[in-house]
Structures are given as structure tokens and as C-alpha cells.
Design an enzyme around this catalytic site. Structure first.
Site, PDB file in Angstrom:
ATOM      1  N   ARG A 121      69.190  86.506 -28.019  1.00  0.00           N
ATOM      2  CA  ARG A 121      69.181  85.054 -28.143  1.00  0.00           C
ATOM      3  C   ARG A 121      68.066  84.428 -27.323  1.00  0.00           C
ATOM      4  NH1 ARG A 121      74.711  83.092 -28.008  1.00  0.00           N
ATOM      5  NH2 ARG A 121      74.324  83.631 -30.157  1.00  0.00           N
ATOM      6  N   TYR A 122      67.863  84.946 -26.132  1.00  0.00           N
ATOM      7  CA  TYR A 122      66.882  84.361 -25.211  1.00  0.00           C
ATOM      8  C   TYR A 122      65.622  85.217 -25.210  1.00  0.00           C
ATOM      9  CZ  TYR A 122      70.896  81.745 -23.376  1.00  0.00           C
ATOM     10  OH  TYR A 122      71.983  80.930 -23.229  1.00  0.00           O
ATOM     11  N   ARG A 125      65.881  88.526 -22.422  1.00  0.00           N
ATOM     12  CA  ARG A 125      67.096  89.274 -22.093  1.00  0.00           C
ATOM     13  C   ARG A 125      67.988  89.419 -23.322  1.00  0.00           C
ATOM     14  NH1 ARG A 125      66.727  84.172 -20.554  1.00  0.00           N
ATOM     15  NH2 ARG A 125      68.496  82.776 -20.252  1.00  0.00           N
ATOM     16  N   CYS A 134      89.289  96.385 -24.410  1.00  0.00           N
ATOM     17  CA  CYS A 134      89.634  95.836 -23.109  1.00  0.00           C
ATOM     18  C   CYS A 134      91.013  96.338 -22.724  1.00  0.00           C
ATOM     19  CB  CYS A 134      89.682  94.309 -23.173  1.00  0.00           C
ATOM     20  SG  CYS A 134      88.051  93.569 -23.225  1.00  0.00           S
ATOM     21  N   CYS A 138      92.611  89.015 -23.155  1.00  0.00           N
ATOM     22  CA  CYS A 138      92.700  87.633 -22.696  1.00  0.00           C
ATOM     23  C   CYS A 138      92.995  86.748 -23.903  1.00  0.00           C
ATOM     24  CB  CYS A 138      91.391  87.179 -22.055  1.00  0.00           C
ATOM     25  SG  CYS A 138      90.893  88.206 -20.675  1.00  0.00           S
ATOM     26  N   CYS A 141      89.969  84.800 -25.287  1.00  0.00           N
ATOM     27  CA  CYS A 141      88.739  85.547 -25.548  1.00  0.00           C
ATOM     28  C   CYS A 141      87.867  84.850 -26.592  1.00  0.00           C
ATOM     29  CB  CYS A 141      89.081  86.952 -26.041  1.00  0.00           C
ATOM     30  SG  CYS A 141      87.614  87.959 -26.337  1.00  0.00           S
ATOM     31  N   ARG A 143      85.538  86.339 -28.160  1.00  0.00           N
ATOM     32  CA  ARG A 143      85.338  87.307 -29.245  1.00  0.00           C
ATOM     33  C   ARG A 143      86.687  87.731 -29.832  1.00  0.00           C
ATOM     34  NH1 ARG A 143      81.425  89.714 -25.297  1.00  0.00           N
ATOM     35  NH2 ARG A 143      79.658  88.294 -25.540  1.00  0.00           N
ATOM     36  N   ASP A 302      85.088  77.815 -25.711  1.00  0.00           N
ATOM     37  CA  ASP A 302      84.385  77.864 -26.994  1.00  0.00           C
ATOM     38  C   ASP A 302      85.228  77.375 -28.171  1.00  0.00           C
ATOM     39  OD1 ASP A 302      81.961  78.836 -26.122  1.00  0.00           O
ATOM     40  OD2 ASP A 302      82.639  80.919 -26.179  1.00  0.00           O
ATOM     41  N   ASP A 339      78.389  76.599 -24.278  1.00  0.00           N
ATOM     42  CA  ASP A 339      77.641  77.552 -25.086  1.00  0.00           C
ATOM     43  C   ASP A 339      77.544  76.946 -26.482  1.00  0.00           C
ATOM     44  OD1 ASP A 339      76.222  79.860 -25.636  1.00  0.00           O
ATOM     45  OD2 ASP A 339      77.675  81.153 -24.645  1.00  0.00           O
ATOM     46  N   LYS A 346      73.434  78.658 -23.749  1.00  0.00           N
ATOM     47  CA  LYS A 346      74.202  77.883 -22.778  1.00  0.00           C
ATOM     48  C   LYS A 346      73.455  76.610 -22.384  1.00  0.00           C
ATOM     49  CE  LYS A 346      76.018  82.204 -21.025  1.00  0.00           C
ATOM     50  NZ  LYS A 346      75.192  83.099 -21.854  1.00  0.00           N
TER      51      LYS A 346
HETATM   52  C1  LIG Z   1      75.046  84.342 -21.709  1.00  0.00           C
HETATM   53  C2  LIG Z   1      74.161  85.145 -22.506  1.00  0.00           C
HETATM   54  C3  LIG Z   1      73.051  85.778 -21.933  1.00  0.00           C
HETATM   55  C4  LIG Z   1      72.708  85.667 -20.460  1.00  0.00           C
HETATM   56  O1  LIG Z   1      72.425  84.348 -20.128  1.00  0.00           O
HETATM   57  P1  LIG Z   1      72.067  83.984 -18.620  1.00  0.00           P
HETATM   58  O2  LIG Z   1      71.991  82.491 -18.623  1.00  0.00           O
HETATM   59  O3  LIG Z   1      70.775  84.647 -18.315  1.00  0.00           O
HETATM   60  O4  LIG Z   1      73.165  84.506 -17.751  1.00  0.00           O
HETATM   61  C5  LIG Z   1      72.234  86.514 -22.747  1.00  0.00           C
HETATM   62  N1  LIG Z   1      72.476  86.629 -24.061  1.00  0.00           N
HETATM   63  C6  LIG Z   1      73.525  86.023 -24.654  1.00  0.00           C
HETATM   64  C7  LIG Z   1      73.731  86.172 -26.119  1.00  0.00           C
HETATM   65  C8  LIG Z   1      74.407  85.268 -23.885  1.00  0.00           C
HETATM   66  O5  LIG Z   1      75.464  84.682 -24.467  1.00  0.00           O
END
Ligand SMILES: *Cc1c(COP(=O)(O)O)cnc(C)c1O
Length: 435
Positions: A121-122, A125, A134, A138, A141, A143, A302, A339, A346
Site C-alpha cells: 500500500r505504501y 513498506r 490466531c 478477537c 478483528c 480481517r 474499521d 484506516d 492510515k
Molecule cells: C498499517 C499498514 C502498514 C504500516 O503502516 P505504518 O504507518 O508504517 O505503521 C503497512 N501496510 C499496510 C497495508 C498497513 O495497513
């Protein structure tokens, strides 16, 4: 840890021949997870009403239940309906309430999945879902669509596909292992995954998201942490939602992790009836910090299906942030985020502190309500930035700057990109221009 008298009772109710050492064995805990109303009732020595039993059957047909004996033992049977442990672990018929805006995958994790087990997504990372299971399910959850999927470990091929994707994409510097709970994997398998990931040159940091310190603290063994500390820099995020979850067993698990040099963060979900209270939240974050866990995110609940009874207005979260910022240590304060449905990631939200602004002054207010001003400089010579760091006299000269592609608002603010506006797709006005 020596089981308490009420835990002793649960142990002998599960298995008359079990010893208290069984309690401390995480595999015994998992083997004896509670899945039915019958065993819930008999282990806790409580009685459900007939309509509660039939509601239970209907709910678990859709969303199954699993509670570790340990987490079950934290339930306060004297006030079970209001108990935060009970609410997070025992199915409520409200989970079957469908709202118009509920979604099965609100964060579009499946859409943003370029390879098996990966959500990218980002820019730098990825989320790597390495476990489908799990110990405790929860009730909140995000998911929930996947909870109870039978295959507990993704196939070797699926995991390899994920690792290959990470290896090929050199822009990824941070891998976040999640699931399911990665700590339900055997030590050897985790060790192997972590070794493969750390061997990739561009991976600078690995993170693990786990709820085992809360629901299965027995999982945090000296052997596990000895393995983990070979893979530094490794960060761990836990998921405490209520101060009552910080038991002596949980604190022992946190100590083992922190002592092995792993920085610990915590992600809390804001849950109606569980922690939607400034006092509870302040106690939670202070206890976390006392156990060397830095509150990281506070999540707005969510829009996943089955969570409507847990949701609060966003205003509740802002009110909680208002009660934390300034009122307690800065590092006790998490970032409150929503989110974004549709996969926008986020988005931080918080109270406003900037009240007004003129050309040389800003007006601010603090947590006490004091209104103050900050005088800005009369002269400030901005440096024109063409992103050519080699010729820059700021001596920041970063080699191999890879952030030349600017994104979002940053693009509008910078000097080296000529973009003057960001326009949503399918803008009717611009479509008219083109036609
Ligand atoms: C939360 C999340 C991350 C990590 O986000 P950070 O703000 O760096 O903690 C990475 N990928 C996805 C899909 C996420 O939901």
C-alpha cells in the site's frame, strides 16, 4: 507463572490429570482453546440463558469462536456482560447485524495484493500475511472475513511468492509480518522466514504484529526471544486494548521481549463498551509505558462486517486524544488514525491546536485552554530546492536520493515539481475540456 486458584480450577476442569506446568505450555493452551458455549459455561461455571445459547449458535455459524484458557481465566464472572475480556472474546449476536456501509474487506487489502500474502500500500513498506490463524479470535478483528479459515499456515509456495516479490522490489525497506498471528508459527519456521528476509539487501527493518503477549503470553519463551534477537533490527507491535490485559503473565512476556532489545509498540482499537473512556485509555497507555511498550496507534474501528456494535463516533477518539495530549507523558500518546476505506491507508486525526494565523503570527491553544501566540520570523530566506542535492549548500547532500517521485500534498508544496493541483479521477469539468 504459577496459575491462580481460579486458573487451577479451569485446568482441572479441562483435564483432571493436567499439571500447572501444562498451563505454561503454549501448545497446551492452543490445544485446549474454547470453541463451544458448553465448554465456556462449564469452565467458567456460568450459565447462559436459552436465548443466549441460540444466539451463540447462529453467530458462530458465521464467525467462529476461539478463546485460550488463559484469556478465558481473565473474565470477571461477577459482571460478565460488562467485562472487556468477555466482550472481546465471546460472540455477540450483534455481529450478525449488517449495515449498509459494512464491507467484508474495507481496507481493500485483497485489491492491493500484487503477490500471495502481500499487501503493498505504501511506497517503502509491505504487509506480509504469514499466518492464517490466531489463538484467540478477537470479536473486533478487521480481517473477520478470514477468521477460522481452515488452512492454518500459508503454503510454502505462497510464502515464497511473497518473499520473491519483496526481493524484486528494491524500494521496500520495511516488512511487516502479520496474519493471523505470526507467533503461532513454530520457532524454526519463523527463524527461516526472518533469515530469508534479513538476507535481502534492501530490507532495513522487520516488524512483527502479534497479540500473543495478551491472549497467549506463554508463547513468549526464552527460546523464542533468543531466536528473535538474532534478527535485529526487529520491532514488535502488540495489541492491548484494556489495562486489565496487563496481567503479571503479560508483563513477564513483555519483559522478555524488551530485555532482548526489541523495541515494543502497541496498537489499540477504540471499542465501544471496552475502552471508549478517557480514564481507561490513560491508564492503559501509562501501564504500557511502565512495561516499556510505546503506544503507537489508536485505531478508529474499521467498517468490516460484524463490527457495528464496537464502533464509536470519531468524536470519541478526538475526546480521548484531547485527554491524553499534554495531560500525560508525550510518549504515552498514540497517534489516532482512521484506516481509509478503499485502501487509502492510515489517516491521522486529532484535536486542533492551531486556532488562527496571520502573516507573521500564529495563534495556538494548549491542553489547558490557554490561548497563546507564536511570533514567526519577519524575514526568512527560503532556499529554492531543485532536488539537486550535490549542489546544495545545506550540506545535507544525501547520496542516491530515491524520493524524487513526490506524492500527494508534498508534490504541491515542493519547488521542483510543477504540479499546481491534484484532481480526482473522472472529473466532469476536465472531461468536458477533453471532449
Ligand atoms: C498499517 C499498514 C502498514 C504500516 O503502516 P505504518 O504507518 O508504517 O505503521 C503497512 N501496510 C499496510 C497495508 C498497513 O495497513
Amino acid at each position: 507463572m504459577i496459575p491462580s486458584p481460579s486458573q487451577q480450577k479451569i485446568i482441572s476442569n479441562i483435564d483432571a490429570s493436567a499439571l500447572s506446568s501444562h498451563w505454561n505450555d503454549w501448545r497446551w493452551q492452543i490445544r485446549n482453546c474454547i470453541h463451544t458455549d458448553k465448554s465456556f459455561e462449564s469452565l467458567l461455571e456460568v450459565e447462559l440463558a436459552d436465548e443466549e445459547r441460540s444466539a451463540f449458535q447462529k453467530t458462530v455459524a458465521e464467525f467462529p469462536m476461539s478463546i485460550t484458557p488463559y484469556y478465558l481465566s481473565l473474565i470477571d464472572t461477577n459482571d460478565i456482560q460488562n467485562d472487556p475480556i468477555f466482550k472481546q472474546s465471546f460472540p455477540s449476536p450483534c455481529e450478525l447485524t449488517m449495515n449498509r456501509y459494512d464491507m467484508s474487506d474495507p481496507l481493500h487489502e485483497d485489491h492491493d495484493s500484487p503477490a500471495a500474502c502481500i499487501t503493498h500500500r505504501y511506497p517503502d513498506r509491505v504487509l506480509f500475511l504469514v499466518s492464517n490463524t490466531c489463538a484467540m479470535y478477537c470479536r473486533h478483528c478487521t480481517r473477520k472475513r478470514r477468521v477460522g479459515d481452515r488452512d492454518s499456515i500459508p503454503s510454502k509456495e505462497a510464502l515464497n511468492e511473497g518473499i520473491d516479490y519483496i526481493r524484486k522490489h528494491t524500494e521496500i525497506r520495511d516488512v511487516l509480518l502479520s496474519g493471523g498471528d505470526p507467533f503461532l508459527l513454530p520457532d524454526e519456521m519463523l527463524d527461516d522466514l526472518l533469515s530469508q528476509l534479513s538476507a535481502i539487501d534492501h530490507i532495513e527493518v522487520i516488524r512483527i504484529g502479534t497479540r500473543t503477549p495478551i491472549v497467549l503470553p506463554q508463547r513468549i519463551t526464552p527460546q523464542l526471544v533468543d531466536m528473535l534477537k538474532k534478527h535485529h533490527p526487529l520491532w514488535i507491535n502488540t495489541h492491548f486494548n484494556h489495562p486489565r490485559e496487563l496481567t503479571s503473565s503479560a508483563c513477564r512476556a513483555l519483559k522478555l521481549l524488551a530485555d532482548s532489545g526489541i523495541p515494543l509498540g502497541n496498537q489499540t482499537v477504540l471499542l465501544a463498551g471496552v475502552n471508549d473512556c478517557p480514564r481507561i485509555m490513560k491508564r492503559l497507555v501509562q501501564k504500557l509505558v511502565a512495561n516499556r511498550v510505546r503506544p503507537y496507534y489508536l485505531y478508529q474501528c474499521d467498517l468490516s462486517r460484524g463490527l457495528s456494535h464496537f464502533r464509536t463516533p470519531v468524536g470519541k477518539g478526538i475526546e480521548i486524544m484531547e485527554s491524553l495530549i499534554g495531560h500525560t507523558s508525550g510518549f504515552c500518546v498514540p497517534t489516532y488514525v482512521i484506516d481509509a476505506p478503499g485502501g487509502g491507508g492510515k489517516i491521522p486525526v486529532m484535536p486542533n491546536y492551531l486556532i488562527s494565523w496571520s502573516t507573521n503570527k500564529v495563534v495556538l491553544r494548549n491542553y489547558e485552554g490557554v490561548i497563546t501566540t507564536y511570533k514567526e520570523p519577519d524575514a526568512y530566506e527560503p532556499t529554492f530546492c531543485d532536488r539537486n542535492c550535490e549542489t546544495c549548500d545545506k550540506q545535507l547532500a544525501l547520496s542516491g536520493a530515491d524520493e524524487t517521485k513526490t506524492i500527494g500534498i508534498e508534490k504541491l508544496l515542493c519547488d521542483w515539481d510543477k504540479t499546481i493541483s491534484l484532481v480526482p479521477e473522472n472529473n466532469a469539468r476536465l472531461e468536458r475540456r477533453n471532449s
